[in-house]
Design a protein around this motif. Structure first.
Motif, PDB file in Angstrom:
ATOM      1  N   ARG A  44       0.855  -1.190   0.000  1.00 20.20           N
ATOM      2  CA  ARG A  44       0.000   0.000   0.000  1.00 20.20           C
ATOM      3  C   ARG A  44       0.885   1.233   0.000  1.00 20.20           C
ATOM      4  NH1 ARG A  44      -4.144  -0.350   4.385  1.00 20.20           N
ATOM      5  NH2 ARG A  44      -4.992  -1.847   2.897  1.00 20.20           N
ATOM      6  N   VAL A  45       0.657   2.102  -1.011  1.00 19.91           N
ATOM      7  CA  VAL A  45       1.467   3.307  -1.181  1.00 19.91           C
ATOM      8  C   VAL A  45       0.555   4.530  -1.178  1.00 19.91           C
ATOM      9  CG1 VAL A  45       3.143   4.497  -2.649  1.00 19.91           C
ATOM     10  CG2 VAL A  45       3.130   1.983  -2.547  1.00 19.91           C
ATOM     11  N   PRO A  46       0.503   5.254  -0.050  1.00 17.78           N
ATOM     12  CA  PRO A  46      -0.255   6.502   0.000  1.00 17.78           C
ATOM     13  C   PRO A  46       0.632   7.682  -0.404  1.00 17.78           C
ATOM     14  CG  PRO A  46       0.489   5.941   2.188  1.00 17.78           C
ATOM     15  CD  PRO A  46       0.985   4.849   1.268  1.00 17.78           C
ATOM     16  N   VAL A  47      -0.003   8.767  -0.820  1.00 17.72           N
ATOM     17  CA  VAL A  47       0.738   9.974  -1.164  1.00 17.72           C
ATOM     18  C   VAL A  47       0.533  10.990  -0.043  1.00 17.72           C
ATOM     19  CG1 VAL A  47       0.969  11.885  -2.809  1.00 17.72           C
ATOM     20  CG2 VAL A  47       0.562   9.563  -3.625  1.00 17.72           C
ATOM     21  N   GLU A  48       1.632  11.447   0.530  1.00 17.99           N
ATOM     22  CA  GLU A  48       1.598  12.389   1.653  1.00 17.99           C
ATOM     23  C   GLU A  48       2.051  13.780   1.257  1.00 17.99           C
ATOM     24  OE1 GLU A  48       4.355  10.179   4.105  1.00 17.99           O
ATOM     25  OE2 GLU A  48       2.698   9.503   5.348  1.00 17.99           O
ATOM     26  N   ALA A  51       2.431  16.263  -4.556  1.00 16.47           N
ATOM     27  CA  ALA A  51       3.022  15.839  -5.824  1.00 16.47           C
ATOM     28  C   ALA A  51       2.572  14.393  -6.068  1.00 16.47           C
ATOM     29  CB  ALA A  51       4.545  15.920  -5.764  1.00 16.47           C
ATOM     30  N   ASN A  52       2.701  13.951  -7.294  1.00 12.84           N
ATOM     31  CA  ASN A  52       2.301  12.581  -7.637  1.00 12.84           C
ATOM     32  C   ASN A  52       3.452  11.605  -7.410  1.00 12.84           C
ATOM     33  OD1 ASN A  52      -0.060  13.753  -8.457  1.00 12.84           O
ATOM     34  ND2 ASN A  52       0.168  13.247 -10.624  1.00 12.84           N
ATOM     35  N   THR A  53       3.125  10.440  -6.869  1.00 16.73           N
ATOM     36  CA  THR A  53       4.112   9.358  -6.789  1.00 16.73           C
ATOM     37  C   THR A  53       4.177   8.722  -8.171  1.00 16.73           C
ATOM     38  OG1 THR A  53       3.753   8.899  -4.448  1.00 16.73           O
ATOM     39  CG2 THR A  53       4.620   7.100  -5.784  1.00 16.73           C
ATOM     40  N   ASN A  54       5.387   8.660  -8.736  1.00 16.50           N
ATOM     41  CA  ASN A  54       5.526   8.100 -10.075  1.00 16.50           C
ATOM     42  C   ASN A  54       6.442   6.865 -10.118  1.00 16.50           C
ATOM     43  OD1 ASN A  54       7.996   9.344  -9.738  1.00 16.50           O
ATOM     44  ND2 ASN A  54       7.753  10.772 -11.450  1.00 16.50           N
ATOM     45  N   LYS A  55       6.993   6.481  -8.946  1.00 16.98           N
ATOM     46  CA  LYS A  55       7.855   5.297  -8.920  1.00 16.98           C
ATOM     47  C   LYS A  55       7.910   4.766  -7.490  1.00 16.98           C
ATOM     48  CE  LYS A  55      12.707   4.398  -9.776  1.00 16.98           C
ATOM     49  NZ  LYS A  55      13.874   4.872 -10.480  1.00 16.98           N
ATOM     50  N   GLU A 103      -4.239  10.284  -2.433  1.00 13.22           N
ATOM     51  CA  GLU A 103      -4.659   9.008  -3.013  1.00 13.22           C
ATOM     52  C   GLU A 103      -3.690   7.920  -2.561  1.00 13.22           C
ATOM     53  OE1 GLU A 103      -6.452  10.709  -7.235  1.00 13.22           O
ATOM     54  OE2 GLU A 103      -4.564   9.647  -7.260  1.00 13.22           O
ATOM     55  N   PHE A 104      -4.076   6.671  -2.814  1.00 15.53           N
ATOM     56  CA  PHE A 104      -3.164   5.557  -2.580  1.00 15.53           C
ATOM     57  C   PHE A 104      -3.423   4.494  -3.628  1.00 15.53           C
ATOM     58  CE2 PHE A 104      -6.888   3.920  -0.464  1.00 15.53           C
ATOM     59  CZ  PHE A 104      -6.824   2.545  -0.603  1.00 15.53           C
ATOM     60  N   THR A 105      -2.449   3.620  -3.798  1.00 16.01           N
ATOM     61  CA  THR A 105      -2.567   2.475  -4.691  1.00 16.01           C
ATOM     62  C   THR A 105      -1.985   1.281  -3.972  1.00 16.01           C
ATOM     63  OG1 THR A 105      -2.458   3.797  -6.708  1.00 16.01           O
ATOM     64  CG2 THR A 105      -1.824   1.499  -6.916  1.00 16.01           C
ATOM     65  N   GLU A 106      -2.514   0.099  -4.303  1.00 15.75           N
ATOM     66  CA  GLU A 106      -1.980  -1.148  -3.763  1.00 15.75           C
ATOM     67  C   GLU A 106      -1.401  -1.969  -4.902  1.00 15.75           C
ATOM     68  OE1 GLU A 106      -4.561  -1.832   0.250  1.00 15.75           O
ATOM     69  OE2 GLU A 106      -5.341  -2.748  -1.570  1.00 15.75           O
ATOM     70  N   PHE A 107      -0.203  -2.491  -4.662  1.00 17.19           N
ATOM     71  CA  PHE A 107       0.497  -3.319  -5.632  1.00 17.19           C
ATOM     72  C   PHE A 107       0.522  -4.751  -5.081  1.00 17.19           C
ATOM     73  CE2 PHE A 107       2.242   0.973  -6.014  1.00 17.19           C
ATOM     74  CZ  PHE A 107       2.099   1.211  -7.378  1.00 17.19           C
ATOM     75  N   PRO A 108      -0.310  -5.658  -5.608  1.00 17.53           N
ATOM     76  CA  PRO A 108      -0.372  -7.025  -5.077  1.00 17.53           C
ATOM     77  C   PRO A 108       0.822  -7.883  -5.509  1.00 17.53           C
ATOM     78  CG  PRO A 108      -2.436  -6.396  -6.169  1.00 17.53           C
ATOM     79  CD  PRO A 108      -1.397  -5.376  -6.540  1.00 17.53           C
TER      80      PRO A 108
END
Length: 193
Positions: A44-48, A51-55, A103-108
């Motif tokens: 799980r990668v949230p953005v704090e 700016a956008n997380t791109n990597k 926002e956040f994204t999950e990488f399974p």
């Protein structure tokens, strides 16, 4: 009317209190697992930041084997392997804007857990489109940038299935509370004779 509004507010805030707030750090979920099992973990990668997380780079700890990586829409992944073919590092790179602020994204991923119990630190680096990087590599879990960790121990499945109040149950309670609040809010008062 005031009583109904107050009741609705209390029920709504109580139901929201049951739901888990997303962690503000890069994490692996679940954070506990059985020795020798194959488990799906979500990175799980949230953005704090604004700016956008791109990597996102994730180093696989020694003793743990990543078996599979699930593709995520809008991201490509690269696997770095050792001479035996074991995945040692996974790098996800955004194909578009990435993960936006708040926002956040999950990488399974699917992981083959070791037979031995222990705590495993997964060091991660989160890169933003403004050039900033956050290194989630600190061994101290109380630091501002702790490395994501998973604990491999016996009895984890038993603990979660014997009396644990799971996430699904919390969602059900929250939805029922909201429905009851809406019914109470819009119910016409009964006429008194």
């Amino acid at each position: 009317m005031f009583k109904k509004l107050l009741l609705t507010s209390i029920i709504l805030f109580a139901s929201l209190g049951f739901s888990k707030v997303a962690d503000a750090h890069v994490t692996l979920n679940p954070d506990q697992s059985e020795p020798g099992s194959y488990d799906k973990y979500d990175v799980r990668v949230p953005v704090e930041k604004d700016a956008n997380t791109n990597k996102v780079e994730l180093n696989v700890p020694d003793g743990v084997n990543v078996a599979n990586v699930q593709p995520v829409d809008g991201w490509k992944h690269k696997l770095d392997k050792d001479s035996d073919g074991n995945i040692k590092k996974i790098t996800w790179s955004a194909e578009g804007k990435g993960i936006g602020p708040d926002e956040f994204t999950e990488f399974p991923i699917v992981v083959a857990n070791p037979e031995d119990e222990g705590t495993f630190k997964w060091k991660a680096i989160q890169s933003y489109d403004n050039g900033e990087k956050v290194k989630w590599t600190n061994e101290d879990e109380d630091s501002d940038t702790p490395a994501p960790a998973t604990e491999v121990k016996k009895g984890v499945e038993d603990e979660s299935s014997n009396g644990g109040f799971g996430t699904t149950a919390l969602w059900i309670v929250s939805i029922v509370a909201i429905i009851l609040s809406l019914i109470a809010l819009f119910k016409k008062p009964s006429s008194k004779s």
